[in-house]
Design a protein around this motif. Structure first.
Motif, PDB file in Angstrom:
ATOM      1  N   THR A   1       0.831  -1.206   0.000  1.00  0.00           N
ATOM      2  CA  THR A   1       0.000   0.000   0.000  1.00  0.00           C
ATOM      3  C   THR A   1       0.866   1.256   0.000  1.00  0.00           C
ATOM      4  O   THR A   1       0.569   2.231  -0.699  1.00  0.00           O
TER       5      THR A   1
ATOM      6  N   LEU B   1       1.818   5.917  -9.165  1.00  0.00           N
ATOM      7  CA  LEU B   1       1.571   4.945 -10.215  1.00  0.00           C
ATOM      8  C   LEU B   1       2.873   4.540 -10.913  1.00  0.00           C
ATOM      9  O   LEU B   1       3.037   3.378 -11.298  1.00  0.00           O
TER      10      LEU B   1
ATOM     11  N   MET C   1      -7.898   3.273  -2.559  1.00  0.00           N
ATOM     12  CA  MET C   1      -6.874   2.275  -2.274  1.00  0.00           C
ATOM     13  C   MET C   1      -6.848   1.930  -0.784  1.00  0.00           C
ATOM     14  O   MET C   1      -6.724   0.762  -0.414  1.00  0.00           O
TER      15      MET C   1
ATOM     16  N   ARG D   1      -9.479   1.307  -8.628  1.00  0.00           N
ATOM     17  CA  ARG D   1      -9.987   2.090  -9.747  1.00  0.00           C
ATOM     18  C   ARG D   1     -11.470   1.823 -10.000  1.00  0.00           C
ATOM     19  O   ARG D   1     -12.152   2.650 -10.603  1.00  0.00           O
TER      20      ARG D   1
ATOM     21  N   HIS E   1       2.266   1.789  -3.469  1.00  0.00           N
ATOM     22  CA  HIS E   1       1.235   2.335  -4.355  1.00  0.00           C
ATOM     23  C   HIS E   1       0.917   3.780  -4.004  1.00  0.00           C
ATOM     24  O   HIS E   1       0.576   4.576  -4.883  1.00  0.00           O
ATOM     25  N   TRP E   2       0.998   4.104  -2.719  1.00  0.00           N
ATOM     26  CA  TRP E   2       0.724   5.476  -2.298  1.00  0.00           C
ATOM     27  C   TRP E   2       1.752   6.431  -2.901  1.00  0.00           C
ATOM     28  O   TRP E   2       1.421   7.566  -3.269  1.00  0.00           O
TER      29      TRP E   2
ATOM     30  N   ALA F   1       4.594   1.887  -8.720  1.00  0.00           N
ATOM     31  CA  ALA F   1       3.787   0.668  -8.662  1.00  0.00           C
ATOM     32  C   ALA F   1       3.790  -0.070  -9.995  1.00  0.00           C
ATOM     33  O   ALA F   1       3.853  -1.302 -10.038  1.00  0.00           O
TER      34      ALA F   1
ATOM     35  N   THR G   1      -2.374   8.049  -7.644  1.00  0.00           N
ATOM     36  CA  THR G   1      -3.058   6.911  -7.042  1.00  0.00           C
ATOM     37  C   THR G   1      -4.416   7.338  -6.490  1.00  0.00           C
ATOM     38  O   THR G   1      -4.507   8.352  -5.799  1.00  0.00           O
TER      39      THR G   1
ATOM     40  N   LEU H   1      -3.474  -2.629  -7.696  1.00  0.00           N
ATOM     41  CA  LEU H   1      -3.466  -1.565  -8.699  1.00  0.00           C
ATOM     42  C   LEU H   1      -4.859  -1.324  -9.279  1.00  0.00           C
ATOM     43  O   LEU H   1      -5.342  -0.193  -9.320  1.00  0.00           O
TER      44      LEU H   1
ATOM     45  N   VAL I   1      -7.453  11.662  -5.813  1.00  0.00           N
ATOM     46  CA  VAL I   1      -6.238  11.137  -6.434  1.00  0.00           C
ATOM     47  C   VAL I   1      -5.055  11.904  -5.854  1.00  0.00           C
ATOM     48  O   VAL I   1      -5.046  13.129  -5.851  1.00  0.00           O
TER      49      VAL I   1
END
Length: 444
Positions: A142, A149, A337, A309, A145-146, A152, A332, A305, A327
């Motif tokens: 996480t 993009l 998420m 979305r 990803h934070w 990730a 992200t 990922l 976002v």
């Protein structure tokens, strides 16, 4: 170059390489390693086993051709949710979207939990702490990803490449060093077909297992909004990705059937690992375990990922929390998420059995998503004939109608066979209507 998102917009920075990587990574996990054993126990015949794998491979390829039209004509994040909502309205979109999201959350939790179990095999001191190790792994992902993009997606590219190399190497090792089973060893006389005298239930069970391993063939469509040029890149990403998956799956099954006698395969919980041990002895176990962890990490990263979305798109359409459209500076969907990770961690802490049962049930939800996609394609052709379609599915309307019929037939077969997944899915569709009304009212 990336720019800070000031209007809660996703970044358009992805291309063909990522599309192929996320499709392969979002599809190939432990299924190809775990499912051959239970399928062999049901069918007991190598020819029938390969026939079903080829059939679902063809389904995934033809489904890809249909989904490319949807992804290029409606290039928005969320895949099945987006198409159902546009074709059939908010309630249909809500049901498809929330089913897709929850099903992936359960698969995500089960995948990370399984990875923690393999890690405990390598580090025995972690035994007994698997739920907390799994939660920690998911928290680390996480954070990655934070950050954004770009990081990730790069991580996904690496994981998918390693996974593909590992599986092709497995096939080569089986054929180079493995001893081919004899004709007598290749047949199983105590399969479920033999025991019950019927092929219907074993075939449906096996199809469900194979569909589970193939779920993800459409993953690139979740990112069409973030692709630099979806009309050109998405067809290459999706067709390239699904062909790699088909090649890996069919070759891996042939390699397993080449090495493992049917009696042994039908009792195997991890067929690929058993095949390697048969060739190289018990000392190869740690290498197999390490590869399994990499394989799981790739699919978990892909799920983390694409799944947020779905919530992002639902929130943008007023079908989830308003904050779900947030976002962050890295591109992200931040709130979506965090909610996705939170639900998956909750399932992990509840227990592996709950995650495993929900991930098995998710197969019904996944095929329900495919069904809605094929129906959406047909509906949008009638509803919006002037919609720009950079890619048009070949053999229209025969192909999408055929895919719709096959998908519905699978769902009906699951219901007739009284599979738990069908009961739960139907119940969830009933109780989702009050949830839809509540969410719609909160967003007015």
């Amino acid at each position: 170059m990336q720019q800070p998102s000031t209007r809660n917009e996703l970044f358009k920075i992805l291309g063909v390489g990522f599309g192929i990587a996320v499709t392969v990574g979002g599809t190939i996990g432990t299924g190809i390693l775990r499912k051959p054993g239970p399928i062999a126990a049901q069918l007991g015949d190598p020819s029938l086993i390969m026939l079903l794998w080829v059939a679902v491979s063809l389904y995934a390829f033809l489904g890809t051709l249909c989904t490319i039209e949807l992804g290029t004509s409606v290039p928005r994040a969320g895949a099945w949710y987006v198409y159902a909502q546009r074709a059939f309205g908010n309630y249909a979109g809500f049901v498809v979207g929330i089913n897709s999201w929850l099903g992936t959350c359960s698969a995500l939790g089960f995948g990370v939990y399984t990875m923690s179990e393999y890690l405990a095999l390598l580090i025995p001191q972690l035994t007994g702490y698997e739920p907390y190790v799994a939660a920690a792994i998911l928290l680390i992902l996480t954070v990655i990803h934070w950050i954004g993009l770009a990081l990730a997606s790069s991580f996904q590219n690496i994981m998918s490449l390693l996974k593909g190399i590992g599986l092709f190497a497995f096939v080569a090792l089986c054929y180079i060093y493995g001893d081919e089973v004899t004709a007598e060893q290749a047949m199983q006389t105590t399969s479920r077909i033999v025991e019950t005298g019927s092929w219907i239930a074993p075939v449906i069970f096996s199809l469900q297992a194979i569909f589970y391993t193939y779920d993800g063939w459409h993953t690139a469509a979740y990112f069409s909004e973030e692709d630099r040029d979806p009309s050109k890149n998405l067809p290459k990403s999706m067709i390239g990705g699904v062909l790699v998956i088909i090649a890996i799956y069919l070759l891996c099954n042939l390699a397993i059937l080449h090495v493992l006698p049917m009696d042994q395969l039908s009792h195997s919980k991890l067929a690929a690992a058993d095949a390697i041990r048969l060739i190289f002895g018990d000392g190869s176990g740690k290498i197999v375990t390490l590869f399994l962890m990499i394989s799981i990490l790739g699919i978990v990263n892909a799920q983390l990922l694409f799944n947020p979305r779905v919530l992002y798109s639902m929130s943008r359409d007023g079908l989830f929390l308003p904050a779900g459209v947030t976002v962050n500076k890295g591109g992200t969907p931040a709130v979506a998420m965090l909610i996705t990770s939170g639900v998956a961690i909750t399932l992990i802490l509840i227990g592996k059995d709950a995650c495993e049962k929900l991930s098995d049930i998710a197969t019904f939800f996944f095929v329900l998503g495919y069904t809605s996609g094929f129906a959406s394609l047909l509906a949008l052709r009638r509803k919006e004939p002037l919609l720009p379609r950079p890619w048009k599915v070949p053999a229209y309307p025969f192909l999408p109608i055929l895919m719709l019929i096959l998908s519905v037939a699978f769902l009906i077969g699951a219901i007739i066979q009284d599979l738990p997944s069908s009961k739960f899915a139907l119940l969830f569709m009933v109780i989702s209507y009050p949830a839809y009304l509540i969410v719609s009212k909160l967003n007015r």
